[in-house]
Motif scaffolding. Structure first.
Motif, PDB file in Angstrom:
ATOM      1  N   ALA A  45      -4.893  70.924  15.087  1.00 46.82           N
ATOM      2  CA  ALA A  45      -5.846  70.621  15.917  1.00 46.82           C
ATOM      3  C   ALA A  45      -6.429  68.933  15.896  1.00 46.82           C
ATOM      4  O   ALA A  45      -6.745  68.515  16.952  1.00 46.82           O
ATOM      5  CB  ALA A  45      -7.392  71.326  15.420  1.00 46.82           C
ATOM      6  N   ALA A  46      -6.367  68.285  14.627  1.00 47.77           N
ATOM      7  CA  ALA A  46      -6.885  66.862  14.624  1.00 47.77           C
ATOM      8  C   ALA A  46      -5.734  66.028  15.336  1.00 47.77           C
ATOM      9  O   ALA A  46      -6.165  65.394  15.935  1.00 47.77           O
ATOM     10  CB  ALA A  46      -6.778  66.767  13.104  1.00 47.77           C
ATOM     11  N   GLN A  47      -4.674  66.337  15.409  1.00 48.69           N
ATOM     12  CA  GLN A  47      -3.546  65.504  16.052  1.00 48.69           C
ATOM     13  C   GLN A  47      -3.810  65.652  17.520  1.00 48.69           C
ATOM     14  O   GLN A  47      -3.547  64.801  18.399  1.00 48.69           O
ATOM     15  CB  GLN A  47      -2.073  65.904  15.602  1.00 48.69           C
ATOM     16  N   LYS A  48      -4.102  66.776  18.085  1.00 49.37           N
ATOM     17  CA  LYS A  48      -4.507  67.185  19.354  1.00 49.37           C
ATOM     18  C   LYS A  48      -5.534  66.351  19.927  1.00 49.37           C
ATOM     19  O   LYS A  48      -5.718  65.663  21.037  1.00 49.37           O
ATOM     20  CB  LYS A  48      -4.806  68.627  19.699  1.00 49.37           C
ATOM     21  N   ILE A  49      -6.441  66.014  18.991  1.00 47.59           N
ATOM     22  CA  ILE A  49      -7.747  65.128  19.627  1.00 47.59           C
ATOM     23  C   ILE A  49      -7.428  63.650  19.337  1.00 47.59           C
ATOM     24  O   ILE A  49      -7.686  63.117  20.338  1.00 47.59           O
ATOM     25  CB  ILE A  49      -8.931  65.690  18.499  1.00 47.59           C
ATOM     26  N   TYR A  50      -6.819  63.303  18.157  1.00 45.22           N
ATOM     27  CA  TYR A  50      -6.671  61.832  18.238  1.00 45.22           C
ATOM     28  C   TYR A  50      -5.357  61.214  17.605  1.00 45.22           C
ATOM     29  O   TYR A  50      -5.533  60.217  17.260  1.00 45.22           O
ATOM     30  CB  TYR A  50      -7.861  61.457  16.978  1.00 45.22           C
ATOM     31  N   GLY A  51      -4.420  62.196  18.056  1.00 48.44           N
ATOM     32  CA  GLY A  51      -2.962  61.350  17.855  1.00 48.44           C
ATOM     33  C   GLY A  51      -2.443  61.955  16.576  1.00 48.44           C
ATOM     34  O   GLY A  51      -2.828  62.662  15.686  1.00 48.44           O
ATOM     35  N   THR A  60     -14.265  61.414  27.803  1.00 46.82           N
ATOM     36  CA  THR A  60     -14.280  60.083  27.989  1.00 46.82           C
ATOM     37  C   THR A  60     -14.309  59.541  26.730  1.00 46.82           C
ATOM     38  O   THR A  60     -13.676  58.486  26.304  1.00 46.82           O
ATOM     39  CB  THR A  60     -15.522  59.546  28.996  1.00 46.82           C
ATOM     40  N   PHE A  61     -15.281  60.112  25.657  1.00 44.65           N
ATOM     41  CA  PHE A  61     -15.332  59.589  24.431  1.00 44.65           C
ATOM     42  C   PHE A  61     -14.085  59.841  23.461  1.00 44.65           C
ATOM     43  O   PHE A  61     -13.698  58.871  22.575  1.00 44.65           O
ATOM     44  CB  PHE A  61     -16.463  60.395  23.673  1.00 44.65           C
ATOM     45  N   ASP A  62     -13.316  61.102  23.650  1.00 41.78           N
ATOM     46  CA  ASP A  62     -12.204  61.073  23.001  1.00 41.78           C
ATOM     47  C   ASP A  62     -10.974  60.194  23.420  1.00 41.78           C
ATOM     48  O   ASP A  62     -10.289  59.834  22.454  1.00 41.78           O
ATOM     49  CB  ASP A  62     -11.607  62.692  23.246  1.00 41.78           C
ATOM     50  N   GLN A  63     -11.226  59.675  24.799  1.00 45.27           N
ATOM     51  CA  GLN A  63     -10.251  58.720  25.040  1.00 45.27           C
ATOM     52  C   GLN A  63     -10.401  57.500  24.494  1.00 45.27           C
ATOM     53  O   GLN A  63      -9.631  56.730  23.918  1.00 45.27           O
ATOM     54  CB  GLN A  63      -9.979  58.554  26.744  1.00 45.27           C
ATOM     55  N   SER A  99      -9.470  57.483  20.500  1.00 41.77           N
ATOM     56  CA  SER A  99      -7.973  57.672  20.413  1.00 41.77           C
ATOM     57  C   SER A  99      -7.551  56.235  20.496  1.00 41.77           C
ATOM     58  O   SER A  99      -6.711  55.787  19.709  1.00 41.77           O
ATOM     59  CB  SER A  99      -7.424  58.548  21.604  1.00 41.77           C
ATOM     60  N   SER A 100      -8.127  55.569  21.480  1.00 38.59           N
ATOM     61  CA  SER A 100      -7.791  54.187  21.765  1.00 38.59           C
ATOM     62  C   SER A 100      -8.010  53.046  20.341  1.00 38.59           C
ATOM     63  O   SER A 100      -7.604  52.168  20.273  1.00 38.59           O
ATOM     64  CB  SER A 100      -8.106  53.414  23.079  1.00 38.59           C
ATOM     65  N   TYR A 101      -9.546  53.761  20.104  1.00 35.33           N
ATOM     66  CA  TYR A 101     -10.023  52.753  18.923  1.00 35.33           C
ATOM     67  C   TYR A 101      -9.106  52.916  17.703  1.00 35.33           C
ATOM     68  O   TYR A 101      -8.349  51.982  17.028  1.00 35.33           O
ATOM     69  CB  TYR A 101     -11.393  53.227  18.721  1.00 35.33           C
ATOM     70  N   PHE A 102      -8.521  54.260  17.290  1.00 38.48           N
ATOM     71  CA  PHE A 102      -7.685  54.227  16.209  1.00 38.48           C
ATOM     72  C   PHE A 102      -6.334  53.520  16.140  1.00 38.48           C
ATOM     73  O   PHE A 102      -5.807  53.113  15.328  1.00 38.48           O
ATOM     74  CB  PHE A 102      -7.677  55.978  15.718  1.00 38.48           C
ATOM     75  N   ASN A 103      -6.056  53.700  17.546  1.00 38.33           N
ATOM     76  CA  ASN A 103      -4.535  53.106  17.886  1.00 38.33           C
ATOM     77  C   ASN A 103      -4.530  51.663  17.733  1.00 38.33           C
ATOM     78  O   ASN A 103      -3.795  50.962  17.094  1.00 38.33           O
ATOM     79  CB  ASN A 103      -4.055  53.437  19.326  1.00 38.33           C
ATOM     80  N   ALA A 104      -5.780  50.904  18.266  1.00 32.93           N
ATOM     81  CA  ALA A 104      -5.843  49.544  18.293  1.00 32.93           C
ATOM     82  C   ALA A 104      -6.115  49.040  16.799  1.00 32.93           C
ATOM     83  O   ALA A 104      -5.817  47.919  16.560  1.00 32.93           O
ATOM     84  CB  ALA A 104      -6.898  49.139  18.900  1.00 32.93           C
ATOM     85  N   ASN A 128     -15.391  48.657  25.331  1.00 39.12           N
ATOM     86  CA  ASN A 128     -14.326  49.415  25.808  1.00 39.12           C
ATOM     87  C   ASN A 128     -14.989  50.980  26.584  1.00 39.12           C
ATOM     88  O   ASN A 128     -14.205  51.826  26.953  1.00 39.12           O
ATOM     89  CB  ASN A 128     -13.427  49.807  25.013  1.00 39.12           C
ATOM     90  N   LEU A 129     -16.215  51.091  26.224  1.00 38.21           N
ATOM     91  CA  LEU A 129     -16.836  52.290  26.631  1.00 38.21           C
ATOM     92  C   LEU A 129     -18.138  52.242  27.452  1.00 38.21           C
ATOM     93  O   LEU A 129     -18.186  52.362  28.514  1.00 38.21           O
ATOM     94  CB  LEU A 129     -17.194  53.161  25.286  1.00 38.21           C
ATOM     95  N   LEU A 130     -19.124  51.357  26.417  1.00 38.03           N
ATOM     96  CA  LEU A 130     -20.454  51.601  27.179  1.00 38.03           C
ATOM     97  C   LEU A 130     -20.466  50.719  28.494  1.00 38.03           C
ATOM     98  O   LEU A 130     -21.124  51.107  29.724  1.00 38.03           O
ATOM     99  CB  LEU A 130     -21.592  51.101  26.187  1.00 38.03           C
ATOM    100  N   GLU A 131     -19.965  49.420  28.558  1.00 39.78           N
ATOM    101  CA  GLU A 131     -19.989  48.720  29.794  1.00 39.78           C
ATOM    102  C   GLU A 131     -19.169  49.076  31.009  1.00 39.78           C
ATOM    103  O   GLU A 131     -19.398  49.066  32.073  1.00 39.78           O
ATOM    104  CB  GLU A 131     -19.871  47.329  29.390  1.00 39.78           C
TER     105      GLU A 131
END
Length: 632
Positions: A268-274, A428-431, A434-439, A457-460
């Motif tokens: 389940a964790a991998q499906k959400i954040y890689g 949108t928040f998951d995306q 996911s990009s945050y953990f990867n960065a 990367n999100l709010l603006e």
């Protein structure tokens, strides 16, 4: 065979060669330590020289309760003429420079000791030096180490040792630059008694070696607080292709049953954040003295046996430690002032894992229990002049970073993220996450860096107006916090109010068994009494549901607190037995705090504590010492 032979020879030679000249340590009047600065609770000068790889060669001596050997630091030197390490209550035998087999004695100095931070260990070198070898021993005062006598283990036959390094206790068992900013790989060769198994936060065996020799590798870079060791009579049970459980023989079957859903959690964790980037996820159930619910040591979560409830109702702690494999272990807070970056993200992610595996209704109940605890913590801090401690970004300079391990970092941090999710939408928040953990994978960052990343990367990007500063730098809980409801909680609380206000127990209650509600519902039920319930009614509830001795530590601790407040002295034997068995600080602190509220209960509490204190890790007994106002 070749590896084992070299291993044996290395221990035989450890203290017979390359140990240097004791005279190379400078006299105390040296001025070197005057130039040492403290950053993020560390003396380490990692901006100039830092550990890239650490190799440990240690003998685990249960008879004398010491670890002895050498810490070999392979360093990245940016032109420094000295390397500064953190040590606390370690005995330094000698220090050498150079690769193993080609070592020369080094000049070094141990600076002035600070009661919190320990001492700087200052080693002279040249800008060309890359290897620093520190020969040392731990001492009786090494706070990270919990040496357990056989009678404190399940079989009563073998001793047990485990370490707890977070936040700044790794320096009490390894000379290291003890800052979360510095990530490094490590390896280790250990010699332990032949009837015991050794495990670390690294590659691990699944069966005992008869020669007591173990080798370990951690190929992914980690901060020092995640270095961990456990030695004891242990068995292993495989749970899935990437997961397993270790425990003492008497508990291994129960642990295997309790943690059977870990493979589903990983999926389940991998499906959400890689992808999970630590190869395997194992759990070790430690003896009862362990001070926390769990510790996210990579590849090997340390867990309290209080999670073994028999019904899987407390496995959210395992989901929490698994979530740390992304938030905390993969992306790490740069300082303990930024602790919420580890824990707030992890509580949020834990809840997402629980929702994926067990459903939204269960996840919401877990979140509600945590939010109740957050509200209580905020009220206590605000009323005691600690308003700044309700900020997500903390100010812990010259303070023990343990003071930041509160519901603020954990639950306010999680609800900050939940509230953002409610504004931008889950997909949108998951995306974004996911990009945050990867960065930032295998890196550290500050709160300010995260806030900048969040806004850009999100709010603006989504044109969302959100009060970030109020959450991060403001007091209390902002008004726009997302609201969670649970019909099952409301029913449990309604039942409690009826019991409290009516002369007779409601018919609905008299037909209930403890299995009719899950742990979190019973916690909500007990808390709904708001600390007041006639002792006679508590006796009747116990006659039916046996909260006082039910075996579920979460329910028992809540019940004990209510009982102490209402002079339910009949359960003192159960409270005493619990306090002498369980060393988890989450339970000890509120129980002893409640006991300290009146002169009579304080007196009894001190009597119990005198017997119970030897069963606790230093992290727990230091907290209880302060609560009860005692010194040992």
């Amino acid at each position: 065979m070749h590896i084992k032979l070299l291993f044996i020879l290395s221990f035989a030679m450890l203290f017979s060669c390359n140990t240097g000249d004791k005279k190379t340590q400078k006299e105390a009047q040296s001025n070197q330590s005057k130039d040492v600065t403290i950053k993020n609770h560390s003396y380490g000068n990692i901006d100039k020289i830092r550990t890239a790889h650490l190799h440990l060669e240690l003998n685990v001596d249960f008879q004398n309760q010491i670890l002895a050997g050498v810490a070999r630091h392979k360093m990245i030197n940016e032109g420094a003429n000295r390397a500064i390490f953190d040590i606390k209550d370690l005995k330094i035998d000698s220090i050498t420079l150079g690769a193993e087999g080609n070592e020369v004695s080094a000049n070094y100095e141990v600076g002035k000791r600070d009661s919190l931070l320990g001492s700087p260990l200052i080693v002279e070198l040249t800008k060309n030096d890359r290897f620093v070898n520190i020969y040392y021993e731990t001492t009786k005062n090494s706070e990270a180490l919990d040496w357990l006598a056989p009678e404190l283990t399940g079989s009563k036959k073998h001793p047990f040792l485990y370490t707890q390094g977070q936040a700044i206790l790794t320096r009490t068992w390894i000379p290291v630059q003890d800052s979360p900013e510095n990530r490094f790989t490590y390896s280790a060769d250990l010699k332990v008694p032949s009837d015991l198994m050794a495990l670390m936060s690294a590659t691990n065996p699944t069966v005992k070696n008869d020669d007591g020799l173990y080798s370990f590798q951690m190929k992914q870079p980690i901060p020092s607080y995640l270095l961990a060791l456990a030695v004891g009579e242990l068995e292993y049970a495989q749970l899935g292709p990437k997961s397993g459980a270790y425990a003492e023989p008497h508990m291994i079957a129960a642990a295997e049953k309790e943690f059977k859903d870990i493979p589903q959690m990983i999926e389940a964790a991998q499906k959400i954040y890689g992808d999970y980037l630590w190869d395997v996820y194992d759990v070790i159930v430690l003896p009862y003295s362990f001070p926390f619910g769990g510790m996210e040591n990579p590849r090997l979560t340390f867990a309290t046996p209080t999670l073994i409830a028999g019904d899987g109702s407390l496995v959210s702690v395992i989901a929490h430690e698994l979530a740390h494999s992304w938030s905390g272990n993969l992306v790490t807070n740069a300082s303990w002032n930024d602790f919420w970056l580890n824990e707030g993200f992890t509580v949020y992610f834990e809840n997402r894992i629980m929702e994926a595996v067990y459903g939204k209704e269960i996840a919401d109940m877990l979140a509600l229990i945590e939010f109740q605890e957050l509200e209580s913590s905020v009220n206590e801090m605000m009323s005691s002049g600690r308003e700044k401690d309700t900020h997500l970004k903390l100010e812990l300079q010259e303070r023990d970073p343990d003071e930041g391990m509160t519901d603020i970092a954990y639950v306010k941090g999680a609800f900050f993220l939940k509230t953002i999710e409610s504004k931008v939408g889950r997909e949108t928040f998951d995306q974004f996450l996911s990009s945050y953990f990867n960065a930032y994978q295998f890196e550290t960052l500050t709160t300010e860096e995260f806030v900048s990343y969040l806004k850009s990367n999100l709010l603006e990007k989504e044109n969302v107006d959100f009060n970030v500063d109020a959450w991060v730098y403001g007091e209390g809980i902002p008004d726009n916090v997302v609201k969670i409801k649970s019909d099952r909680f409301e029913k449990a609380e309604k039942l409690a109010i009826e019991i409290k206000n009516e002369d007779e127990l409601p018919a609905e209650f008299t037909s209930l068994s403890r299995d009719d509600k899950i742990t979190q519902e019973w916690i909500a039920f007990i808390r709904a009494f708001e600390g007041k319930l006639a002792k006679e009614k508590m006796i009747k509830i116990d006659e039916q549901l046996n909260f006082a001795d039910c075996g579920n530590a979460e329910i028992m601790s809540e019940w004990y607190i209510l009982g102490i407040k209402n002079n339910y002295t009949e359960i003192r034997p159960e409270i005493k037995a619990f306090l002498k068995k369980v060393g988890r600080r989450k339970f000890l602190a509120p129980i002893y705090t409640t006991l300290a509220s009146t002169d009579e209960t304080l007196k009894w509490g001190k009597e119990v504590y005198k017997e119970a204190r030897p069963y606790y890790h230093a992290i727990s007994y230091k907290t209880v010492d302060e609560i009860l106002g005692v010194k040992y």
